[in-house]
Design an enzyme around this catalytic site. Structure first.
Site, short mmCIF file in Angstrom:
data_model
loop_
_atom_site.label_atom_id
_atom_site.label_comp_id
_atom_site.label_asym_id
_atom_site.label_seq_id
_atom_site.Cartn_x
_atom_site.Cartn_y
_atom_site.Cartn_z
N LYS A 1 106.14 -14.38 103.43
CA LYS A 1 106.24 -15.85 103.39
C LYS A 1 105.66 -16.37 102.07
CE LYS A 1 105.13 -19.94 106.19
NZ LYS A 1 104.39 -20.45 107.37
N SER B 1 107.14 -23.18 110.60
CA SER B 1 107.46 -23.21 109.19
C SER B 1 107.87 -21.86 108.60
CB SER B 1 106.25 -23.74 108.42
OG SER B 1 105.17 -22.83 108.47
N SER C 1 103.77 -21.80 113.66
CA SER C 1 104.67 -21.48 112.55
C SER C 1 105.11 -20.02 112.46
CB SER C 1 104.04 -21.89 111.22
OG SER C 1 104.17 -23.28 111.03
#
Lengths: 95, 487
Positions: free
Chosen positions: B79, B154, B178
Site C-alpha cells: 500500500k 482505503s 481499511s
C-alpha cells in the site's frame, strides 16, 4: 448542528488551510451534516469515566538515550521543495 | 506452468524450495499477468518492474545458497502509505506525488530481510481516508468481481490487486476498517492486528492511536505467514509491545470444537442488506456444525456510539498529523508567494483533496478552544465504554463474529458526494480500532456475484485464536478458491 460560514473560515484558519468561497459553502453543509451525527454522544453518561487515549496497557515507555547515526543531510534534503547551503529554504518569517 | 500468478504464498514457497520454479520465473509470470489486467483493475500507483526483477534475482541467489524463508522470492504489493526507500510513496495524494522516502518502514525492512519481491505500490483513498478508494487523487480502482463497483477502501488497491492475482499477497493499513472492508468486498483475507503488534515506523501517520499495518492474502495460511514476518517490537515505535511473536502457523488447526463464539446483535445494523445478513448467518451455522458453541444473543451496548466517537477521534489525530505538510521539508509546495502564511495555506489548499480537508477541519474543530471537552474528551470517554464492552464480552467468548460491512461492494460514484453514507460502510469495523483489538475478514459467500466478508474479532493479542477459527471455517467452505473472471 449548523455551522456558519464564519465558523468554517475560522476552522480553516486554525488549520492554516486555504479555502475558497465555494468551498466554504460546500464544507459548511457537509461538516454540519457530519456533526449532526455527533449529537448522539450527548445521550451517553460519561460522568467519572476516565478518557482512553490509546487502547493497550503500555505506559511511559523509555529507551536508553544513546546517540545513533542519523540520515545524511543530503538524504534529508533530497525531497525539499527549496534548499540552500544544506538547509531548507523558507519564506521570511519576520517582515 | 501458465497459472503461476494464481498461487498462494505457501504454494509458491513449496515450488521455490523444491526448485521447481525460480523467483525470477514466478515474478515474470506475476508481472505479465499484472500488466495484462491492470488496465481494468487499476490497483497500482507505481509498478516496480525493475526492482521486482532485481529482488527476484537476489532471492534466487539466496535460495541457491540454501537460505529460504517463507516470503523469499514471493511477489507482493505494498500500500502506498508504507515508506519504501528509493520507491515513490504517494499516499495517493498530490501532496506526496513526488515523494521518495529516504528510509524503509519497519515492515519493509522485515520483508527485505526475508528476501521478498516488490511488484508495486497500491492505490488507496488519499492518506487512507475513505472506504472506496475513490478519494485517490490519481484514479479510481475497480473491484475485480465487477468492474463497475468499488473495491472498498482505503486499502482498495491492495485488496483488488490481491484478488485479481496481480501479486501473491499485499500489505494494507487499517485505521477504521481499511484492511478488512476492502478485503471483504474483494473476497480475500485481511487482518488488522492488535494495536502494538506491528510497528508503525515508516507508515505515513493518519490517526496514530488507531493505525495498524496488516496482511491482505489469498487464504488464512498466507495471512499467518505474513504475520510471522511483520510482527514484533520496534524501538522506533514506542507503542509496539515487547511480547514474543508466536509462530502463527501453529494456530492453523482445522478444529474449533467448543470454541465459544458470540454474535453481537448490534452489528446486524438497520439498513443492512438482507442477503448479506443471510450469508453471515449461514457462516455462523457452519461454524456451529464444526463444533463451536455459538451464542446468538450477545450485546455490546455502546456499539451505536462507535461511529460518532471514531469521526471525532480519527480526524482529531489526523488534523495534528497532517499539519506537517507545510510545503517546506518535502511534498507539494506553493511557491508563488513570498508570504509564509499564504504559502502554507495554499500548499494545503491545492495539495489535499476534499475528504482530507473535511477531516482536518472536523479534527481542528473538535480540538479547538471551547469545543475540546464536548467533542474530543467526550469521544475519548466513550472510547473507554466501547473498550469495556469488548473486555466484558471476551470474559465469556473466545471470538465475536459479525459482518465486515453492511453491504457488498457498491457502485463507483454511488456514495462519493455523501460522506455520511460513505462513513456508514465502516460501521462494523470502526469499534475494533477504537478498542485496539485484532480482527480478521474472511470470505463467507457471494451475493449477486460479489463477495461477502465475515469479521472475526478477538481480545488483545489473540491473533492465534482468530487464525484458528478463520482457518477451520475456510477449510470447510469453498469461497477462498473462487477467482474473479478477469481476462
Amino acid at each position: 448542528m449548523n455551522l456558519s460560514a464564519d465558523e468554517v473560515r475560522h476552522i480553516a484558519l486554525l488549520a492554516r488551510l486555504g479555502i475558497s468561497d465555494d468551498e466554504v459553502e460546500k464544507f459548511r453543509t457537509q461538516l454540519s451534516n457530519i456533526m449532526e451525527n455527533f449529537e448522539i454522544l450527548k445521550q451517553v453518561d460519561t460522568t467519572d469515566l476516565p478518557p482512553t487515549a490509546q487502547s493497550i496497557n503500555l505506559e511511559n515507555v523509555y529507551r536508553p538515550d544513546e546517540p545513533t547515526p542519523s540520515l545524511p543531510p543530503s538524504d534529508v534534503l533530497a525531497n525539499a521543495p527549496g534548499q540552500e547551503d544544506g538547509s531548507f529554504k523558507v519564506n521570511a518569517v519576520l517582515e | 506452468m501458465s497459472d503461476l500468478h494464481k498461487i498462494t504464498i505457501h504454494e509458491a514457497h513449496k515450488l521455490l524450495k523444491e526448485k521447481k520454479v525460480s523467483s525470477v520465473e514466478l515474478t515474470e509470470a506475476v508481472l505479465e499477468h499484472l500488466h495484462k489486467v491492470e488496465g481494468k483493475v487499476r490497483a497500482c500507483v507505481t509498478i516496480t518492474d525493475e526492482q521486482a526483477r532485481q529482488y527476484a534475482k537476489a532471492a534466487d541467489k539466496a535460495i541457491a545458497a540454501g537460505n529460504i524463508k517463507h516470503l523469499t522470492g514471493v511477489p507482493a504489493l505494498i500500500k502506498d502509505v508504507i515508506c519504501t526507500k528509493g520507491i515513490r510513496t504517494t499516499c495517493s495524494s498530490k501532496m506526496l506525488e513526488n515523494f521518495v522516502p529516504p528510509y524503509d518502514a519497519n515492515v519493509i525492512e522485515k520483508l527485505k530481510a526475508d528476501g521478498y519481491v516488490i511488484v508495486g505500490k497500491t492505490n488507496m483513498d488519499e492518506f487512507a481516508m475513505g472506504s472506496s478508494t475513490e478519494n485517490s487523487a490519481f484514479f479510481v480502482t475497480h473491484n475485480p468481481w465487477n468492474l463497475d463497483c468499488v473495491p472498498g477502501g482505503s486499502s482498495g488497491g491492495s485488496a483488488a490487486g490481491t484478488a485479481s492475482d496481480e501479486a501473491i499477497y499485499s500489505l494494507g493499513s487499517d485505521t477504521g476498517g481499511s484492511i478488512r472492508q476492502p478485503a471483504g468486498l474483494c473476497g480475500v483475507v485481511g487482518l488488522k492486528p492488535t494495536y502494538g503488534r506491528v510497528s508503525r515506523y515508516g507508515l505515513v501517520a493518519f490517526a496514530s492511536s488507531l493505525d495498524q499495518i496488516g496482511p491482505i492474502t489469498k487464504d488464512v495460511t498466507d495471512c499467518a505467514l505474513v504475520m510471522n514476518t511483520i510482527s514484533g517490537h520496534d524501538k522506533r515505535d514506542s507503542t509496539t509491545v515487547p511480547y514474543e511473536v508466536p509462530d502463527y502457523t501453529k494456530a492453523l488447526k482445522a478444529n474449533i470444537k467448543n470454541v465459544r463464539i458470540g454474535i453481537p446483535r448490534e452489528y446486524f445494523v438497520e439498513g443492512m442488506q438482507p442477503a448479506v445478513r443471510q450469508a453471515i448467518e449461514a457462516a455462523i451455522n457452519k461454524m456451529e456444525e464444526l463444533g463451536a458453541k455459538v451464542d446468538r444473543n450477545v450485546s455490546l451496548p455502546n456499539t451505536e456510539y462507535g461511529l460518532a466517537a471514531y469521526y471525532i477521534l480519527a480526524p482529531s489525530e489526523a488534523s495534528a498529523n497532517l499539519a506537517r505538510y507545510d510545503g517546506v521539508k518535502y511534498g507539494f509546495s506553493y511557491r508563488d508567494t513570498t508570504n509564509m502564511w499564504e504559502a502554507m495555506e495554499k500548499t494545503k489548499q491545492y495539495g489535499f483533496g476534499d475528504e482530507v480537508k473535511r477531516r482536518i477541519m472536523l479534527g481542528t474543530y473538535a480540538l479547538s478552544a471551547g469545543y475540546y471537552d464536548a467533542y474530543y474528551l467526550k469521544a475519548q470517554k466513550v472510547r473507554t465504554l466501547i473498550k469495556r464492552d469488548f473486555e466484558k464480552a471476551f470474559g465469556q467468548y473466545d471470538v465475536l463474529v459479525t459482518p465486515v460491512s453492511p453491504t457488498v461492494a457498491f457502485k463507483i460514484g454511488e456514495k462519493v458526494d455523501d460522506p455520511v453514507q460513505m462513513y456508514l460502510s465502516d460501521v462494523c469495523t470502526l469499534p475494533i480500532n477504537i478498542a485496539g483489538v485484532p480482527a480478521i475478514s474472511i470470505p463467507a459467500g457471494f451475493v449477486d456475484g460479489l463477495p461477502v466478508g465475515m469479521q472475526i474479532i478477538g481480545k488483545h493479542f489473540s491473533e492465534e485464536m482468530l487464525l484458528r477459527v478463520a482457518y477451520a471455517y475456510e477449510q470447510a467452505t469453498p469461497w477462498h478458491t473462487k477467482k474473479p473472471a478477469l481476462a
